[in-house]
Structure formats: structure tokens, C-alpha cells
Design a protein around this motif. Structure first.
Motif, PDB file in Angstrom:
ATOM      1  N   LYS A  88      10.250  -7.852   7.806  1.00  0.00           N
ATOM      2  CA  LYS A  88       8.797  -7.833   7.618  1.00  0.00           C
ATOM      3  C   LYS A  88       8.216  -9.239   7.538  1.00  0.00           C
ATOM      4  N   LYS A  89       8.905 -10.148   6.871  1.00  0.00           N
ATOM      5  CA  LYS A  89       8.379 -11.510   6.689  1.00  0.00           C
ATOM      6  C   LYS A  89       8.270 -12.281   8.012  1.00  0.00           C
ATOM      7  N   ASP A  90       8.953 -11.806   9.053  1.00  0.00           N
ATOM      8  CA  ASP A  90       8.972 -12.508  10.335  1.00  0.00           C
ATOM      9  C   ASP A  90       8.126 -11.847  11.416  1.00  0.00           C
ATOM     10  N   ILE A  91       7.354 -10.842  11.055  1.00  0.00           N
ATOM     11  CA  ILE A  91       6.548 -10.144  12.070  1.00  0.00           C
ATOM     12  C   ILE A  91       5.082 -10.068  11.645  1.00  0.00           C
ATOM     13  N   VAL A  92       4.256  -9.681  12.580  1.00  0.00           N
ATOM     14  CA  VAL A  92       2.840  -9.462  12.312  1.00  0.00           C
ATOM     15  C   VAL A  92       2.646  -7.994  11.970  1.00  0.00           C
ATOM     16  N   TYR A  93       1.989  -7.742  10.869  1.00  0.00           N
ATOM     17  CA  TYR A  93       1.596  -6.393  10.476  1.00  0.00           C
ATOM     18  C   TYR A  93       0.245  -6.509   9.787  1.00  0.00           C
ATOM     19  N   LEU A  94      -0.408  -5.396   9.609  1.00  0.00           N
ATOM     20  CA  LEU A  94      -1.720  -5.385   8.968  1.00  0.00           C
ATOM     21  C   LEU A  94      -1.749  -4.347   7.857  1.00  0.00           C
ATOM     22  N   LYS A  95      -2.572  -4.595   6.870  1.00  0.00           N
ATOM     23  CA  LYS A  95      -2.828  -3.592   5.833  1.00  0.00           C
ATOM     24  C   LYS A  95      -3.899  -2.652   6.365  1.00  0.00           C
ATOM     25  N   GLU A  96      -3.830  -1.381   5.975  1.00  0.00           N
ATOM     26  CA  GLU A  96      -4.805  -0.417   6.483  1.00  0.00           C
ATOM     27  C   GLU A  96      -6.217  -0.720   6.002  1.00  0.00           C
ATOM     28  N   LYS A  97      -6.362  -1.567   5.006  1.00  0.00           N
ATOM     29  CA  LYS A  97      -7.689  -1.980   4.531  1.00  0.00           C
ATOM     30  C   LYS A  97      -8.218  -3.180   5.311  1.00  0.00           C
ATOM     31  N   SER A  98      -7.423  -3.711   6.243  1.00  0.00           N
ATOM     32  CA  SER A  98      -7.899  -4.782   7.117  1.00  0.00           C
ATOM     33  C   SER A  98      -9.018  -4.215   7.982  1.00  0.00           C
ATOM     34  N   THR A  99      -9.816  -5.098   8.540  1.00  0.00           N
ATOM     35  CA  THR A  99     -10.918  -4.651   9.381  1.00  0.00           C
ATOM     36  C   THR A  99     -10.513  -4.636  10.852  1.00  0.00           C
ATOM     37  N   MET A 100     -11.322  -3.927  11.625  1.00  0.00           N
ATOM     38  CA  MET A 100     -11.103  -3.913  13.076  1.00  0.00           C
ATOM     39  C   MET A 100     -11.149  -5.335  13.622  1.00  0.00           C
TER      40      MET A 100
ATOM     41  N   TYR B 115      -0.382  -9.256  21.159  1.00  0.00           N
ATOM     42  CA  TYR B 115       0.244  -7.968  20.868  1.00  0.00           C
ATOM     43  C   TYR B 115      -0.695  -6.843  21.259  1.00  0.00           C
ATOM     44  N   SER B 116      -0.127  -5.742  21.689  1.00  0.00           N
ATOM     45  CA  SER B 116      -0.933  -4.573  22.006  1.00  0.00           C
ATOM     46  C   SER B 116      -0.827  -3.502  20.924  1.00  0.00           C
ATOM     47  N   ALA B 117       0.053  -3.718  19.954  1.00  0.00           N
ATOM     48  CA  ALA B 117       0.227  -2.767  18.855  1.00  0.00           C
ATOM     49  C   ALA B 117       0.803  -3.510  17.651  1.00  0.00           C
ATOM     50  N   VAL B 118       0.383  -3.076  16.451  1.00  0.00           N
ATOM     51  CA  VAL B 118       0.817  -3.730  15.218  1.00  0.00           C
ATOM     52  C   VAL B 118       1.043  -2.650  14.151  1.00  0.00           C
ATOM     53  N   PRO B 119       2.133  -2.768  13.379  1.00  0.00           N
ATOM     54  CA  PRO B 119       2.368  -1.807  12.292  1.00  0.00           C
ATOM     55  C   PRO B 119       1.300  -1.931  11.203  1.00  0.00           C
ATOM     56  N   LEU B 120       0.996  -0.787  10.586  1.00  0.00           N
ATOM     57  CA  LEU B 120       0.060  -0.742   9.464  1.00  0.00           C
ATOM     58  C   LEU B 120       0.795  -0.332   8.203  1.00  0.00           C
ATOM     59  N   ILE B 121       0.464  -0.996   7.099  1.00  0.00           N
ATOM     60  CA  ILE B 121       1.037  -0.608   5.815  1.00  0.00           C
ATOM     61  C   ILE B 121      -0.088  -0.402   4.809  1.00  0.00           C
ATOM     62  N   ASP B 122       0.206   0.389   3.776  1.00  0.00           N
ATOM     63  CA  ASP B 122      -0.789   0.599   2.726  1.00  0.00           C
ATOM     64  C   ASP B 122      -0.599  -0.445   1.627  1.00  0.00           C
ATOM     65  N   ASN B 123      -1.388  -0.328   0.574  1.00  0.00           N
ATOM     66  CA  ASN B 123      -1.320  -1.312  -0.516  1.00  0.00           C
ATOM     67  C   ASN B 123       0.010  -1.298  -1.253  1.00  0.00           C
ATOM     68  N   ASP B 124       0.751  -0.205  -1.150  1.00  0.00           N
ATOM     69  CA  ASP B 124       2.061  -0.101  -1.793  1.00  0.00           C
ATOM     70  C   ASP B 124       3.195  -0.566  -0.879  1.00  0.00           C
ATOM     71  N   GLY B 125       2.850  -1.030   0.331  1.00  0.00           N
ATOM     72  CA  GLY B 125       3.867  -1.506   1.259  1.00  0.00           C
ATOM     73  C   GLY B 125       4.505  -0.406   2.091  1.00  0.00           C
ATOM     74  N   LYS B 126       3.953   0.805   2.033  1.00  0.00           N
ATOM     75  CA  LYS B 126       4.493   1.928   2.799  1.00  0.00           C
ATOM     76  C   LYS B 126       3.959   1.873   4.230  1.00  0.00           C
ATOM     77  N   TYR B 127       4.810   2.225   5.177  1.00  0.00           N
ATOM     78  CA  TYR B 127       4.394   2.291   6.576  1.00  0.00           C
ATOM     79  C   TYR B 127       3.476   3.495   6.755  1.00  0.00           C
ATOM     80  N   VAL B 128       2.290   3.266   7.333  1.00  0.00           N
ATOM     81  CA  VAL B 128       1.343   4.369   7.529  1.00  0.00           C
ATOM     82  C   VAL B 128       0.999   4.609   8.998  1.00  0.00           C
TER      83      VAL B 128
END
Length: 138
Positions: free
Chosen positions: A10-22, A34-47
């Protein structure tokens, strides 16, 4: 062989929190190409995974939404059209390959569904290619 061999943490990739903006998503995806990025919630869970297509559909189907006001839309409000299903860290290579057919990357979670990284399709293809070359030599 299991997922840990291919894992990009996780520390070496790009991901976004679901509360991030468009807007944050668009700018980050553009910057990293990138054409796709993983989303995680505030608890660090993959959503889920947010894609360029998801963002474009939201822009197209939301009256009055322009690039300038995408900073008012949280990613949790954007429908995800593609479901990149995760695997657990103890999954085997066979589990990855079936997902890699339709996903650029496979999200990896631990036993509590906490996002810990990804496996890119590229590494899986390189691994399979090396196996085929070894068999050819034998």
C-alpha cells in the motif's frame, strides 16, 4: 506460490480514500497516468476501484456538473461500474490469474478486509512468461 510474492505494498502505490473528491481523483489519475485507482474507507478497508469511466459517467449524468465543481463531489457518490474483486494475502497464483483477465490490478486485503496492496497484471504475465520459457528450455 502465493500473492505475497507479487504484492506491491500500500505504501508504494496510489490509492484514494472514498471521501476524496472527484477533482482529487481526476488530478491524481492524470498525474500518474492511471485509468483506475483503489478506494479505501476511513478504516483502511478496500471498498472498490474508481475508474476514469466512472468519473466520466458521473460528469455526463449529473446536470450542472463541470470540472470546476467536481471538488464538491465525494468519490463515495460516484457509482462504480467495474468491480475489482480483492483476494486475501494467502491466495494462490491461480486465484490471481482468473481476475487478471479482466482487471489491470488485483487488490489484496488481509483477514479483516484491510487493504494492504495490489498485484499488477504485468507481474503476473511476466511470471507466467518465465514459466513458459523455463519449460521450453527443459
Amino acid at each position: 506460490m502465493n500473492v505475497a510474492f507479487f504484492l506491491i505494498p500500500k505504501k508504494d502505490i496510489v490509492y484514494l480514500k472514498e471521501k476524496s473528491t472527484m477533482r482529487q481523483a481526476l488530478e491524481r489519475m492524470e498525474y500518474h497516468s492511471y485509468s483506475a485507482v483503489p478506494l479505501i474507507d476511513n478504516d483502511g478497508k478496500y471498498v472498490g476501484t474508481i475508474t476514469e469511466g466512472d468519473l466520466l459517467w458521473k460528469l455526463k449524468n449529473t446536470p450542472g456538473l463541470t470540472f470546476h465543481n467536481t471538488e464538491d463531489i465525494h468519490l463515495s457518490e460516484v457509482e462504480q461500474h467495474v468491480q475489482n474483486l480483492p483476494v486475501t494475502i494467502d491466495a494462490q497464483i491461480e486465484d490471481l490469474i482468473s481476475r487478471a483477465v479482466v482487471q489491470n490490478f488485483v487488490p489484496v486485503v488481509d483477514d479483516q478486509q484491510t487493504f494492504i496492496g495490489i498485484v499488477r497484471r504485468r507481474e503476473m504475465i511476466e511470471y507466467c512468461s518465465q514459466l513458459l520459457l523455463q519449460r521450453k528450455v527443459e
